[in-house]
Write a protein that holds these residues in place. Structure first.
Motif, PDB file in Angstrom:
ATOM      1  N   ALA A 149     -55.335  -2.510 -16.649  1.00  0.00           N
ATOM      2  CA  ALA A 149     -55.415  -3.043 -15.292  1.00  0.00           C
ATOM      3  C   ALA A 149     -56.668  -3.892 -15.182  1.00  0.00           C
ATOM      4  O   ALA A 149     -57.775  -3.432 -15.474  1.00  0.00           O
ATOM      5  N   ALA A 150     -56.502  -5.145 -14.785  1.00  0.00           N
ATOM      6  CA  ALA A 150     -57.624  -6.071 -14.680  1.00  0.00           C
ATOM      7  C   ALA A 150     -57.268  -7.122 -13.636  1.00  0.00           C
ATOM      8  O   ALA A 150     -56.263  -6.998 -12.923  1.00  0.00           O
ATOM      9  N   TYR A 151     -58.105  -8.146 -13.537  1.00  0.00           N
ATOM     10  CA  TYR A 151     -57.805  -9.257 -12.644  1.00  0.00           C
ATOM     11  C   TYR A 151     -57.229 -10.419 -13.443  1.00  0.00           C
ATOM     12  O   TYR A 151     -57.541 -10.607 -14.625  1.00  0.00           O
ATOM     13  N   GLU A 152     -56.415 -11.213 -12.771  1.00  0.00           N
ATOM     14  CA  GLU A 152     -55.720 -12.325 -13.415  1.00  0.00           C
ATOM     15  C   GLU A 152     -56.690 -13.290 -14.097  1.00  0.00           C
ATOM     16  O   GLU A 152     -56.405 -13.814 -15.170  1.00  0.00           O
ATOM     17  N   VAL A 271     -53.614  -7.355 -12.006  1.00  0.00           N
ATOM     18  CA  VAL A 271     -52.472  -7.418 -12.927  1.00  0.00           C
ATOM     19  C   VAL A 271     -52.509  -6.273 -13.931  1.00  0.00           C
ATOM     20  O   VAL A 271     -53.565  -5.696 -14.202  1.00  0.00           O
ATOM     21  N   ALA A 272     -51.343  -5.972 -14.444  1.00  0.00           N
ATOM     22  CA  ALA A 272     -51.240  -5.127 -15.629  1.00  0.00           C
ATOM     23  C   ALA A 272     -51.159  -6.061 -16.824  1.00  0.00           C
ATOM     24  O   ALA A 272     -50.266  -6.910 -16.899  1.00  0.00           O
ATOM     25  N   ALA A 273     -52.118  -5.958 -17.732  1.00  0.00           N
ATOM     26  CA  ALA A 273     -52.141  -6.787 -18.934  1.00  0.00           C
ATOM     27  C   ALA A 273     -51.410  -6.052 -20.045  1.00  0.00           C
ATOM     28  O   ALA A 273     -51.751  -4.904 -20.374  1.00  0.00           O
ATOM     29  N   LEU A 274     -50.410  -6.715 -20.611  1.00  0.00           N
ATOM     30  CA  LEU A 274     -49.571  -6.118 -21.639  1.00  0.00           C
ATOM     31  C   LEU A 274     -49.559  -7.005 -22.878  1.00  0.00           C
ATOM     32  O   LEU A 274     -49.682  -8.232 -22.755  1.00  0.00           O
ATOM     33  N   PRO A 275     -49.414  -6.429 -24.063  1.00  0.00           N
ATOM     34  CA  PRO A 275     -49.351  -7.274 -25.266  1.00  0.00           C
ATOM     35  C   PRO A 275     -48.123  -8.167 -25.218  1.00  0.00           C
ATOM     36  O   PRO A 275     -47.007  -7.691 -24.988  1.00  0.00           O
ATOM     37  N   ALA A 276     -48.309  -9.455 -25.401  1.00  0.00           N
ATOM     38  CA  ALA A 276     -47.210 -10.412 -25.299  1.00  0.00           C
ATOM     39  C   ALA A 276     -46.128 -10.117 -26.330  1.00  0.00           C
ATOM     40  O   ALA A 276     -46.412  -9.843 -27.494  1.00  0.00           O
TER      41      ALA A 276
END
Length: 320
Positions: A149-152, A271-276
């Motif tokens: 969880a981080a910012y865009e 945002v939730a950052a996920l591995p592409a």
């Protein structure tokens, strides 16, 4: 190429997450020798060095190891998912879930997730990695966490974003501040007054850039990496700040008010950052559901993506 086994990938995922052969062995309930053997066999099968042991400093992943770790974590999740699939028939999830959290968002991420999984899925082993935005995303890319969880504005190139809540910086004030009665406040209005700003990048750089675009210079008296410290300073009416997440009161119990900035301010979604390119597990999907539910509840039954909520202690508003 020699055969790659599920056990090798499971052990390597544990090494990537713990950065220790010893801790990986403990987590997998096997001997250190078994983990070391599996690592060697996996490296031989792939024809690449995946990890480097450093005396007294644990294990460091090579570039190849980091790439493999994400896939190994996915495979390990799928293995856990077989048991989880059975439990899902009964409405339960199980397995290990590690969430990276940007430190200034921890207050809004960790408690609701613990509450959600403890009450709904008690068999899930939940853990967190807190740190700077890039650090927690690196944990995802290295296979040590399933999402972050981080910012865009902090999003790394190899991560893809799932928007949880669009947000925009608002002015945080004490109700006693001279500007507190205004519905909207310009950056020029703020410039003469003392400010305490979030000492994290890119937040600080973006804030100062917005003042610069407005043609004014803020009176920055203090900086802090702790949002709670900033809230306390604002609550004492010693300074204003610009914060992403509103709150009804400071940790010391003093009331706060949040006002929109009148003028062009850039949104910056949580945002939730996920591995592409990596498929989402049931645990990741459930985490996204939990966080959206949390922010929907905070919006008092409204949409969790309201970017202009004004928190005022004189009005009925949900607790942050």
């Amino acid at each position: 190429m020699k055969e790659v086994t599920l056990r090798q990938l499971e052990y390597f995922a544990a090494i990537a997450e713990t950065r220790s052969v010893t801790e990986a062995a403990q987590r997998c309930h096997v001997s250190q020798a078994a983990v070391s053997l599996a690592l060697g066999q996996l490296e031989e099968a792939l024809g690449a060095t995946l990890a480097i042991r450093r005396r007294g400093k644990g294990v460091a992943l090579t570039a190849e190891g980091q790439a493999v770790a994400v896939r190994a974590r996915q495979v390990a999740d799928q293995i856990d998912g077989m048991s989880a699939a059975v439990n899902q028939v009964h409405g339960e999830l199980s397995g290990r879930l590690v969430v990276g959290v940007f430190r200034t968002l921890a207050l809004h991420i960790i408690p609701p997730l613990i509450d959600w999984f403890t009450s709904r899925h008690p068999q899930v082993e939940l853990d967190f990695i807190e740190g700077a935005g890039p650090e927690v995303q690196e944990a995802v890319l290295e296979g040590r966490a399933q999402l972050a969880a981080a910012y865009e504005a902090q999003l790394l190139p190899d991560c893809e974003a799932e928007i949880l809540r669009p947000t925009m910086r608002q002015v945080a004030l004490s109700p006693e501040h001279p500007l507190a009665e205004r519905d909207k406040i310009t950056l020029a209005d703020l410039a003469p007054y003392p400010a305490i700003l979030v000492n994290e990048e890119p937040a600080l750089q973006r804030t100062l850039a917005e003042f610069d675009r407005a043609g004014v210079t803020p009176t920055v008296r203090w900086r802090s990496a702790s949002v709670q410290v900033i809230q306390n300073v604002v609550g004492r009416n010693l300074a204003y700040s610009l914060l992403m997440q509103p709150a009804r009161q400071s940790p010391e119990g003093r009331p706060l008010v949040f006002r929109p900035v009148d003028g062009r301010m850039h949104s910056n979604s949580v945002v939730a950052a996920l591995p592409a390119g990596v498929a989402r597990s049931a645990l990741v999907t459930e985490t996204l559901v939990a966080l959206r539910h949390h922010w929907a509840a905070e919006s008092d039954g409204g949409s969790p993506v309201d970017m202009h909520v004004v928190f005022d202690p004189s009005k009925e508003t949900p607790k942050d």
